[in-house]
Design a protein around this motif. Structure first.
Motif, short mmCIF file in Angstrom:
data_model
loop_
_atom_site.label_atom_id
_atom_site.label_comp_id
_atom_site.label_asym_id
_atom_site.label_seq_id
_atom_site.Cartn_x
_atom_site.Cartn_y
_atom_site.Cartn_z
N PHE A 23 20.79 -32.24 13.48
CA PHE A 23 19.72 -32.23 14.47
C PHE A 23 19.92 -31.08 15.44
O PHE A 23 21.05 -30.72 15.78
CB PHE A 23 19.69 -33.55 15.26
N ALA B 272 13.62 -37.21 12.80
CA ALA B 272 13.84 -37.38 14.24
C ALA B 272 15.15 -38.11 14.51
O ALA B 272 15.50 -39.07 13.80
CB ALA B 272 12.69 -38.16 14.87
N CYS C 267 14.44 -42.65 16.20
CA CYS C 267 13.52 -43.23 15.21
C CYS C 267 12.44 -44.08 15.88
O CYS C 267 12.74 -44.86 16.79
CB CYS C 267 14.30 -44.10 14.22
N SER D 74 15.35 -32.81 16.55
CA SER D 74 14.65 -32.66 15.27
C SER D 74 15.65 -32.22 14.20
O SER D 74 16.55 -31.42 14.48
CB SER D 74 13.53 -31.63 15.38
#
Length: 228
Positions: A75, A91, A94, A80
């Motif tokens: 991420f 993501a 969540c 993201s």
């Protein structure tokens, strides 16, 4: 006493009571690798290195809830990215369900006139991480810890095997017989593999009789452990 003056205070106290947590869930990573824990509709997501825990407070009446682990995630600073298993739309936080395969801890709080919490471990979406799930303090009858710790990834049938996971037959083949989309359905050779590996867990969508557990509502807290 001025009743009008105390009315806002009364509303505030009522709101505190009605919005208080019905149950807390401690999510602990005991795996020798990082797990990106996920939880919906309450929680979102959190990175858990080995030995780390995450506490989630779920409101009274929460239903269709699930907690799972994601593996091999990357991420960026905005949250993201992507995960190899259990990804939820790229993501960190969540808001929807994860992409199979993912071992699921499922629960519904304060059901049957606020008397019962229901919980289970489900392999209906396949398997990616060993898991235990249950009350922090055991209670009556089916109010106790359950687990799925077999080497399902290592023993997964070839037709279901994917990197870092084992798909359900519904995910792999998408047919009504495996997905139970045309009314009552029965166990299959693939669901029997999951059931023999983890007798306490759901092995197909209608595997209710041996896979649903319950605790007293409002007085029970829970713990989910990855790699117990």
């Amino acid at each position: 006493m001025n009743c009008l003056a105390t009315f806002p205070l009364l509303l505030f106290l009522i709101s505190l009571f009605t919005s208080s947590s019905a149950a807390s869930f401690e999510v602990h990573n005991n795996c020798p690798y990082t797990v990106w824990a996920a939880a919906t509709p309450v929680g979102g997501g959190r990175r858990l290195d080995q030995g780390q825990s995450w506490s989630i407070n779920a409101p009274s009446g929460t239903t269709a809830a699930r907690i799972w682990g994601r593996t091999n995630c990357t991420f960026d600073g905005s949250g993201s990215g992507s995960c190899q298993t259990g990804d939820c739309g790229g993501a960190l936080q969540c808001t929807g369900w994860g992409k199979p395969p993912n071992t699921l801890a499922e629960y519904a709080l304060n059901q049957f006139n606020n008397n019962v919490d229901f919980f289970d471990i489900s392999l209906v979406d396949g398997f990616n991480i060993p898991m235990s799930f249950g009350p922090t303090t055991p209670g009556p009858h089916k109010c106790h810890q359950i687990s799925c710790t077999a080497d399902i990834n290592g023993q997964c049938p070839a037709a279901l095997k994917v990197p870092r996971g084992c798909n359900s037959p519904c995910t792999a083949f998408g047919t009504p017989g495996y997905c139970c989309t045309n009314g009552p359905c029965a166990p299959t050779d693939y669901s029997r593999f999951f059931k023999n590996s983890c007798p306490d867990a759901y092995s197909f969508p209608q595997d209710d009789a041996t896979s649903t557990f319950a605790c007293p509502a409002g007085s029970t807290d829970y713990r989910v452990v990855f790699c117990p």
